[in-house]
Design an enzyme around this catalytic site. Structure first.
Site, PDB file in Angstrom:
ATOM      1  N   ASP A 404      -3.752   3.888   3.788  1.00  0.00           N
ATOM      2  CA  ASP A 404      -5.111   3.200   2.936  1.00  0.00           C
ATOM      3  C   ASP A 404      -5.463   1.662   3.400  1.00  0.00           C
ATOM      4  OD1 ASP A 404      -6.874   3.271   0.602  1.00  0.00           O
ATOM      5  OD2 ASP A 404      -5.854   1.595   0.162  1.00  0.00           O
ATOM      6  N   GLU A 457      -7.074   5.339   7.533  1.00  0.00           N
ATOM      7  CA  GLU A 457      -8.478   4.960   6.786  1.00  0.00           C
ATOM      8  C   GLU A 457      -8.662   3.762   7.414  1.00  0.00           C
ATOM      9  OE1 GLU A 457     -10.637   4.008   2.681  1.00  0.00           O
ATOM     10  OE2 GLU A 457      -8.648   3.266   3.185  1.00  0.00           O
TER      11      GLU A 457
END
Length: 728
Positions: A404, A457
Site C-alpha cells: 500500500d 500501489e
C-alpha cells in the site's frame, strides 16, 4: 538490607524496574566457595528452595525479596515452592536461571538488520527446556527498546505488576529478554517500559502473533501452530509459475463487510465457493493484520504479526488460505509498511523516543493520515518490516503481498507543503532509504518464496517499479495501473455525446502499457468518499448504466494487464461501499430492475472463464507483441478495436462501441483471414442487453481496409463490447 543478599543500589533499581541486568541479582550466583539464590515473589508468605533433594526455607529480606545461601559453588537445578495466603503451594522454575534465548548470531543479525526469521526470536515464543529436574515449558519474551532504562513483562499472570518480571538488556542490540516458565498460550501480556525521563508506558508487543479483539489492546501468547497444511501440490506448482504471464483475475475483498458477521471461518464456507463459481483466479484481502479502528479498513496497523482477532485466530486464517488453495484460488493480502498510527499503546514513541518512526516530523509524519512514517534508514526498523513480509509468506502461505501507498514512501515531499518536508542534501525529493527498503523486501521475498507476487500501489511515473533490482528497479512483480483506471473512469462517466472529444483518454494507455507489468484496478478506493459506486458513475438511466458497466468490463478484460474488481463491482452495486455494512447483495434479488445486476454478474462470470481459457488475453500482457491496434482513431464513432495475440499465436479481436448508437455494417480490418467466432457480446439479452441478433461466426473478406488485407462488416450494438476468436 543485607549487602550479601542484594546491593542497596541494585535493590532500588529493581524496585523501580530500571535495572538493565536483573539476572545478575536474581537467580543463583557464586559467592567465593559458596553461593546464593535470590528471588522476588510479591505477596508470598513462604518460599522454599527445592534443591539437591531438599526443601530449604528462604529468608524474607524485605519488599518481597527472598534469599537462600548454599554451601557450595556448583550451579544446581532447582525450583521454588511458593505459598500465597489461602492458596495451595505451587512449584515453579526460576526465570532468572536460564540463558538468553537469543544467541550471539541472532543478536548480530538484528544489529545488522538481516534477521530474516525475526518472529522466532523477538516477541513471545513458547519454548521447552530439558533439565535434570524435568522438562520446563514456558514463554520467552524479547523486545527491542534500546533507549529504555528498564523493561518488564506484565500480564494477567502477575497482576500486571511491572516489578515481578524485569527483563535483561542484551547490550548494544537494544533487545530486552526473559524466559518465564509456566506461561502458557492464551496468556495476556504487555511490556512495561520505563523511559529515560522516568515515565512508565505499557506497550503491546510489536511482534505479537495474537491479540485480543479490539478495542482491547493487550497481546496474547500464541500457541505454536498445529495446523496441518494440505497445499503442498499448490505450493510446488506456484514455485515454477510466472504469474505475470498467467491468467490473473483478482477479487478484492474486505472480510468484515463482505457479509455482516463474516470471519475467517465463514469465508471458507461462503466466499470460497463463490469465487470458484464466478471464475476468479485470486482473492486480495484488505489488510488482515491487527488494527484498532475498523474504519481504517486495516490500513492503520498496530499488530504487524497478528491476524486481527475480530475475524478469528491465526490457525483459522491458515485454514482459509488452505481452503482457497485447495480450490485453485491464489491469496494476496494488502501490506502496509509505509506508515502506522499514533496510538500510545502501540508502536508510536515505543521506548519513549522516536524508535520505529523517523525522529524529524518532516520525514516522520503523514499529516494527511494522522500517522507516523517508518524510519526506513534504521537497520532494526527495516528488519522488522522485511521479516514481516517473510512471516506472512512463510506462516500463512500467501501468494502475494500488495504493498500500500508506495508513492508516499518514494517521495519525501509526498502530500506535503513547502517547509513540511526535508529534502536530501542535494535538494532532491527521492527517499533513497525507502527505495533501498523496497528493493530489499522484493528481492528477499522473491528469493525465499519463488512464485510469490509483490504488487505496488504506486500512482506516479517512478521508473522501473517492476524492473528487477539488479537492473536498478524496485523489484515488484506488478504495479497497479492508476493512470489507466483514472482515465477510463473519467471517460466512462461522460455522456456518450461528449466522448468523442475524450477519445485519447482511452488510447493513451497503450502508449505506456508495456513500460511496467500492470494490474488494472477498480479497487475499494474508487467506490468510497463520495465518488459513488461504479454503477452510479455511469451516465443515464438504469438501462444505460448497466450497458455502460458491461461495456466497461468487456473493455477491461481485453486490455493488456491483470484484472482487479472490488467486491460488489461484479454486479454493479448501486451504492458506495460502507465497511460497517455488508455489500448490497439485495441488488441481486428478483425485484424490478434487478435483472440488470444479475446480468452484469453473469457477464463478469463469463468474462472470467473466457479470459482464463484464452491465453491470447494474458500470455503476452507485458510485451507489445501481445497487442495490435485495428482501429484506434475513430473518435467520431467512439470505437476501439484491437487484437490480443497469445504466445501460441492465437488472436482474439475485441471491438468496443462506446457510443449511444448502433453501428450497422461497420467495416473493420482483420489481422488474418478465416472464420471468426464470437465468444463475448456484452449486449446479449442474457446479460440484460438489447439482445440484437449477431451472427455467431463471421468470415473475413478479401477486402483491404485500414492497411489490412482482410476485413469484415459488423453490426456493433450501442454501448457494447464483442470479442471474436479465430477458428482453427
Amino acid at each position: 538490607m543485607n549487602n550479601v543478599a542484594i546491593d542497596q543500589a541494585d535493590y532500588g533499581r529493581l524496585l523501580s524496574c530500571t535495572h538493565h541486568a536483573p539476572h545478575d541479582i536474581y537467580g543463583w550466583h557464586p559467592l567465593g566457595d559458596a553461593s546464593i539464590v535470590r528471588t522476588r515473589q510479591i505477596g508470598a508468605e513462604r518460599v522454599e528452595l527445592l534443591v539437591h533433594g531438599d526443601a530449604l526455607e528462604m529468608e524474607a529480606v524485605g519488599d518481597d525479596f527472598w534469599v537462600a545461601p548454599l554451601e557450595d559453588d556448583l550451579s544446581p537445578d532447582y525450583r521454588f515452592r511458593i505459598t500465597y495466603p489461602g492458596l495451595e503451594p505451587k512449584i515453579v522454575a526460576d526465570p532468572y536461571h536460564f540463558l538468553p534465548t537469543l544467541g550471539e548470531l541472532d543478536q548480530h543479525l538484528i544489529s545488522e538488520g538481516r534477521h530474516e526469521r525475526l518472529w522466532e526470536v523477538l516477541g513471545a515464543n513458547v519454548r521447552s527446556y530439558t533439565t535434570s529436574l524435568g522438562e520446563v515449558t514456558g514463554t520467552s519474551f524479547a523486545v527491542w527498546a534500546p533507549n529504555a532504562k528498564g523493561v518488564a513483562v506484565i500480564g494477567d499472570f502477575c497482576g500486571w505488576n511491572p516489578s515481578q518480571y524485569p527483563m535483561r538488556s542484551l547490550g548494544s542490540t537494544g533487545v530486552w529478554e526473559i524466559f518465564i516458565p509456566g506461561i502458557e498460550p492464551g496468556t495476556q501480556y504487555k511490556f512495561a517500559i520505563h523511559t529515560a525521563d522516568g515515565t512508565r508506558i505499557d506497550k503491546a508487543d510489536p511482534m505479537a502473533k495474537q491479540t485480543l479483539c479490539p478495542p482491547e489492546t493487550v497481546s496474547v501468547v500464541a500457541a505454536p501452530s498445529t495446523y496441518e497444511w494440505s497445499d503442498e501440490e499448490w505450493m510446488q506448482a506456484r514455485a515454477g509459475l510466472d504469474a505475470t504471464n498467467a491468467a490473473m483475475s483478482i477479487y478484492e475483498c474486505h472480510i468484515g463487510s463482505w457479509k455482516e458477521g463474516a470471519n475467517f471461518t465463514t469465508m471458507r464456507e461462503e466466499l470460497v465457493p463463490y469465487l470458484v463459481d464466478n471464475g476468479f483466479t485470486h482473492v486480495e484481502f484488505l489488510p488482515v493484520a491487527e488494527h484498532p479502528f475498523g474504519g481504517s479498513w486495516g490500513y492503520q496497523v498496530t499488530g504487524y504479526y497478528a491476524p486481527t482477532a475480530r475475524w478469528g485466530t491465526p490457525d483459522e486464517f491458515r485454514a482459509l488460505v488452505d481452503t482457497l488453495h485447495a480450490n485453485g484460488i491464489g491469496v494476496i493480502v494488502d501490506w502496509v509498511p509505509a506508515h502506522f498510527p499514533k496510538d500510545a499503546w502501540a508502536l508510536a514513541r515505543f521506548d519513549g523516543t522516536a524508535l520505529y518512526e523517523h525522529p524529524d516530523w518532516r520525514r516522520g509524519e503523514q499529516k494527511d493520515w494522522g500517522t507516523y512514517v517508518f524510519n526506513f534508514g534504521r537497520n532494526e526498523v527495516r528488519n522488522f518490516l522485511v521479516a514481516n513480509a517473510l512471516y506472512w509468506c512463510e506462516e500463512f502461505h500467501l501468494d502475494g503481498l500488495r504493498v500500500d501507498a508506495v508513492a508516499s514512501m518514494l517521495y519525501l515531499d509526498y502530500s506535503r507543503e513547502p517547509g513540511e518536508w526535508l529534502p536530501n542534501a542535494d535538494g532532491s525529493r527521492e527517499n533513497w532509504e525507502a527505495v533501498q527498503f523496497l528493493q530489499e523486501t522484493n528481492a528477499t521475498v522473491h528469493r525465499n518464496f519463488p512464485g510469490v507476487l509483490t504488487i505496488a500501489e504506486e500512482s506516479t511515473a517512478w521508473p522501473g517499479v517492476t524492473a528487477q533490482t539488479d537492473a536498478d528497479g524496485l523489484g515488484f512483480s506488478c504495479k497497479w495501473n492508476m493512470g489507466w483506471m483514472n482515465d477510463t473512469l473519467e471517460y466512462f462517466s461522460l455522456d456518450p455525446v461528449h466522448r468523442s472529444y475524450h477519445h485519447n483518454e482511452l488510447t493513451f494507455s497503450l502508449v505506456y502499457a508495456f513500460s511496467e507489468k500492470y494490474v488494472l484496478p477498480f479497487s475499494h478506493d474508487e467506490v468510497v468518499h463520495g465518488k459513488g459506486s461504479l454503477w452510479q458513475r455511469m451516465p443515464g438511466d438504469d438501462w444505460n448504466k448497466a450497458a455502460g458497466l458491461r461495456a466497461l468490463y468487456g473493455y477491461m478484460f481485453s486490455h493488456p494487464g491483470k484484472q482487479l474488481l472490488f467486491m460488489g463491482c461484479e454486479w454493479g452495486q448501486t451504492t458506495e461501499w460502507d465497511e460497517a455494512h455488508s455489500v448490497n447483495w439485495d441488488n441481486l434479488d428478483n425485484g424490478w430492475g434487478h435483472e440488470y445486476h444479475r446480468g452484469i454478474h453473469r457477464l463478469v462470470r463469463d468474462l472470467n472463464f473466457v479470459y482464463r481459457d484464452n491465453p491470447a488475453l494474458f500470455s503476452q500482457d507485458n510485451t507489445p507483441m501481445g497487442f495490435q491496434w485495428l482501429k484506434s482513431d475513430d473518435a467520431a464513432h467512439n470505437l476501439l478495436a484491437y487484437t490480443r495475440w497469445g504466445a501460441d499465436g492465437q488472436p482474439i479481436v475485441a471491438v468496443i462501441n462506446l457510443s449511444g448508437s448502433t453501428h450497422q455494417g461497420y467495416r473493420l480490418g482483420l489481422p488474418q483471414g478465416g472464420e471468426w467466432e464470437r465468444i463475448i457480446n456484452t449486449d446479449d439479452a442474457v446479460y440484460g442487453g438489447a439482445g440484437n441478433h449477431l451472427p455467431d461466426v463471421v468470415s473475413a473478406e478479401a477486402v483491404s481496409w485500414d492497411g489490412f488485407d482482410q476485413s469484415v462488416a459488423l453490426t456493433l450494438p450501442a454501448m457494447s463490447a464483442q470479442w471474436y476468436k479465430l477458428r482453427r
